[in-house]
Design a protein around this motif. Structure first.
Motif, PDB file in Angstrom:
ATOM      1  N   UNK A 199      23.628  -6.295  19.768  1.00 46.79           N
ATOM      2  CA  UNK A 199      24.405  -6.248  18.535  1.00 46.79           C
ATOM      3  C   UNK A 199      25.631  -5.374  18.769  1.00 46.79           C
ATOM      4  N   UNK A 200      26.799  -5.922  18.505  1.00 42.96           N
ATOM      5  CA  UNK A 200      28.042  -5.163  18.599  1.00 42.96           C
ATOM      6  C   UNK A 200      28.631  -5.081  17.201  1.00 42.96           C
ATOM      7  N   UNK A 201      28.834  -3.843  16.730  1.00 40.47           N
ATOM      8  CA  UNK A 201      29.343  -3.568  15.382  1.00 40.47           C
ATOM      9  C   UNK A 201      30.740  -2.992  15.553  1.00 40.47           C
ATOM     10  N   UNK A 202      31.736  -3.683  15.027  1.00 41.70           N
ATOM     11  CA  UNK A 202      33.129  -3.267  15.188  1.00 41.70           C
ATOM     12  C   UNK A 202      33.818  -3.189  13.830  1.00 41.70           C
ATOM     13  N   UNK A 203      34.574  -2.123  13.624  1.00 46.31           N
ATOM     14  CA  UNK A 203      35.417  -1.990  12.437  1.00 46.31           C
ATOM     15  C   UNK A 203      36.839  -1.727  12.907  1.00 46.31           C
ATOM     16  N   UNK A 204      37.783  -2.474  12.347  1.00 46.77           N
ATOM     17  CA  UNK A 204      39.196  -2.286  12.655  1.00 46.77           C
ATOM     18  C   UNK A 204      39.972  -2.182  11.352  1.00 46.77           C
ATOM     19  N   UNK A 205      41.126  -1.553  11.445  1.00 47.72           N
ATOM     20  CA  UNK A 205      41.959  -1.453  10.266  1.00 47.72           C
ATOM     21  C   UNK A 205      43.294  -0.813  10.575  1.00 47.72           C
ATOM     22  N   UNK A 206      44.198  -0.901   9.621  1.00 53.08           N
ATOM     23  CA  UNK A 206      45.512  -0.285   9.795  1.00 53.08           C
ATOM     24  C   UNK A 206      45.419   1.231   9.630  1.00 53.08           C
ATOM     25  N   UNK A 207      46.343   1.916  10.257  1.00 51.75           N
ATOM     26  CA  UNK A 207      46.421   3.363  10.109  1.00 51.75           C
ATOM     27  C   UNK A 207      47.804   3.700   9.551  1.00 51.75           C
ATOM     28  N   UNK A 208      47.909   3.861   8.226  1.00 46.81           N
ATOM     29  CA  UNK A 208      49.198   4.256   7.651  1.00 46.81           C
ATOM     30  C   UNK A 208      49.552   5.675   8.116  1.00 46.81           C
ATOM     31  N   UNK A 209      50.792   6.086   7.893  1.00 45.46           N
ATOM     32  CA  UNK A 209      51.239   7.375   8.432  1.00 45.46           C
ATOM     33  C   UNK A 209      50.377   8.538   7.964  1.00 45.46           C
TER      34      UNK A 209
END
Length: 181
Positions: free
Chosen positions: A137-147
């Protein structure tokens, strides 16, 4: 003398702020946190724990951090369109999740939206790969990084902060999936 000390302190503060802003500007525009575990259960059994938000109580680390949080479920019980919203204490905040892609029993994608303690909109993917009688099982979270997030990342490591929760969750998921039916 006092004026010199105050000007020196002000100069140090200005230089410190400038250093933090420069370091923040060098941070990436997106983040990613990934953890993997091998579970001695077939992908179908593991997938069932992920695809049904009501089953998350068996393994989600945030469910244990605030057992009294308010939960709301919507849409179908499992699969695309299923939703889960929560409002809890400072340990879990407030937000919602929606399943946006479900390919049983190998992949589940979520849209994760936080309201509190700060607004954030992230993508989560659970990838399940059969391995013998088990599942990776591979659990990945991605998202933008505002300033403002980049400034926070100067002082704290998102991977270390959230990764520990992912590791706890995968350990609990393993225990739940491997428990005799």
């Amino acid at each position: 003398m006092l004026k010199t000390v105050l000007l020196s302190l002000l100069g140090i503060v200005v230089v410190g702020i400038a250093i933090v802003l420069i370091l923040a500007a060098r941070k990436p525009d997106t983040f990613q946190v990934t953890r993997t575990a091998t579970i001695n259960a077939l992908p179908e059994r593991v997938y069932a724990l992920i695809a049904d938000f009501k089953a998350w109580g068996a393994w989600s680390p945030w469910e244990k951090k605030d057992p009294a949080m308010k939960r709301t479920y919507g849409g179908p019980e499992t699969g695309v369109g299923a939703t889960y919203a929560w409002a809890g204490d400072k340990n879990v905040g407030e937000g919602s999740m929606r399943i946006v892609d479900a390919t049983a029993p190998v992949r589940l994608a979520l849209k994760l939206d936080f309201v509190k303690p700060f607004e954030a909109h992230n993508d989560v993917i659970f990838a399940l790969t059969p391995q013998g009688a088990g599942t990776v099982v591979t659990w990945t979270m991605t998202g933008p990084t505002p300033f403002i997030g980049k400034i926070m990342h100067v002082f704290m490591d998102m991977d270390r902060m959230v990764g520990g929760d992912f590791e706890s969750g995968l350990t609990a998921m393993k225990a739940a999936a491997e428990r005799p039916a």
